[in-house]
Scaffold this motif. Structure first.
Motif, mmCIF file in Angstrom:
data_model
loop_
_atom_site.group_PDB
_atom_site.id
_atom_site.type_symbol
_atom_site.label_atom_id
_atom_site.label_comp_id
_atom_site.label_asym_id
_atom_site.label_seq_id
_atom_site.Cartn_x
_atom_site.Cartn_y
_atom_site.Cartn_z
ATOM 1 N N SER A 34 -8.568 -1.099 5.018
ATOM 2 C CA SER A 34 -9.673 -1.735 4.884
ATOM 3 C C SER A 34 -9.241 -2.797 3.999
ATOM 4 C CB SER A 34 -10.572 -0.847 4.275
ATOM 5 O OG SER A 34 -10.469 -0.567 2.693
ATOM 6 N N VAL A 58 -7.706 0.797 11.468
ATOM 7 C CA VAL A 58 -9.112 1.077 12.048
ATOM 8 C C VAL A 58 -9.471 2.023 10.542
ATOM 9 C CG1 VAL A 58 -8.524 3.401 12.801
ATOM 10 C CG2 VAL A 58 -6.790 1.953 13.482
ATOM 11 N N HIS A 59 -10.658 1.716 10.464
ATOM 12 C CA HIS A 59 -11.485 2.138 9.558
ATOM 13 C C HIS A 59 -13.000 2.220 10.204
ATOM 14 C CE1 HIS A 59 -13.131 1.575 5.961
ATOM 15 N NE2 HIS A 59 -12.459 2.644 4.742
ATOM 16 N N PRO A 60 -13.853 3.124 9.174
ATOM 17 C CA PRO A 60 -14.915 3.576 9.802
ATOM 18 C C PRO A 60 -15.780 1.476 10.085
ATOM 19 C CG PRO A 60 -14.528 5.236 8.920
ATOM 20 C CD PRO A 60 -13.305 4.171 8.326
ATOM 21 N N ALA A 61 -15.087 1.424 8.668
ATOM 22 C CA ALA A 61 -15.762 -0.064 9.000
ATOM 23 C C ALA A 61 -15.665 -1.007 9.710
ATOM 24 C CB ALA A 61 -15.861 -0.549 7.519
ATOM 25 N N ALA A 62 -14.671 -1.160 10.653
ATOM 26 C CA ALA A 62 -14.200 -1.507 11.425
ATOM 27 C C ALA A 62 -14.353 -2.761 11.045
ATOM 28 C CB ALA A 62 -15.080 -2.276 12.851
ATOM 29 N N TYR A 95 -10.927 -1.886 13.863
ATOM 30 C CA TYR A 95 -11.893 -0.620 15.198
ATOM 31 C C TYR A 95 -11.868 0.394 14.218
ATOM 32 C CZ TYR A 95 -10.000 -4.132 18.509
ATOM 33 O OH TYR A 95 -9.695 -4.801 19.235
ATOM 34 N N ALA A 96 -13.389 1.002 14.423
ATOM 35 C CA ALA A 96 -13.512 2.138 13.348
ATOM 36 C C ALA A 96 -12.822 3.206 13.880
ATOM 37 C CB ALA A 96 -15.500 2.526 14.453
ATOM 38 N N THR A 97 -12.545 3.525 15.574
ATOM 39 C CA THR A 97 -11.938 4.768 15.405
ATOM 40 C C THR A 97 -10.529 4.828 16.177
ATOM 41 O OG1 THR A 97 -12.425 5.751 17.557
ATOM 42 C CG2 THR A 97 -13.786 6.490 15.653
ATOM 43 N N ASP A 132 -11.048 3.540 19.595
ATOM 44 C CA ASP A 132 -11.783 2.607 20.103
ATOM 45 C C ASP A 132 -10.888 0.940 20.112
ATOM 46 O OD1 ASP A 132 -13.699 3.506 19.725
ATOM 47 O OD2 ASP A 132 -14.480 2.653 18.074
#
Length: 136
Positions: free
Chosen positions: A25, A49-53, A62-64, A67
């Protein structure tokens, strides 16, 4: 017990590739932030790659892992060891070529699953330590 192969570590660091950095992040106090910048400096392409994208170091986030479009050479795992197995399984499922579990990220079962699936595995190591030790 998994043992890192020095030739694999060397090849992953020296061969330009696309590294999905899971847990990256814009939090500059987190190790992932500095390691991702180091990877870019040695010629690797990073994918946050982090949930906050969030976009980090100029790279689209990317969130996942699912993705992330296109191929991924290395999945660099910056999550707690108890969460690492699921990330490694995602890396296997999406066809990554290698998984790199960072310092203190240890999951022997996940490492064995990845190796059995044909992925290169590095565990409990950091590219920003291993690279300079190799003159990178």
């Amino acid at each position: 017990m998994h043992t890192n192969d020095p030739a694999v570590v060397d090849r992953l660091l020296r061969t330009p590739g696309r590294w999905a950095v899971v847990g990256l992040s814009n939090n500059t106090s987190r190790a992932a932030h500095g390691v991702a910048a180091y990877l870019q400096r040695i010629g690797q392409t990073i994918v946050p790659v982090h949930p906050a994208a969030e976009a980090v170091h100029g790279a689209q986030g990317y969130a996942t892992l699912a993705d992330v479009p296109g191929e991924v050479d290395v999945v660099d795992v910056f999550v707690n060891s108890r969460l690492a197995g699921a990330v490694v399984d995602e890396a296997v499922a999406r066809g990554a070529r290698a998984v790199w579990l960072q310092l203190d990220v240890i999951d022997e079962d996940a490492a064995a699953r990845a190796a059995a699936a044909g992925l290169d595995v590095v565990m409990n190591a950091c590219p920003a330590i291993e690279g300079p030790a190799r003159g990178l």
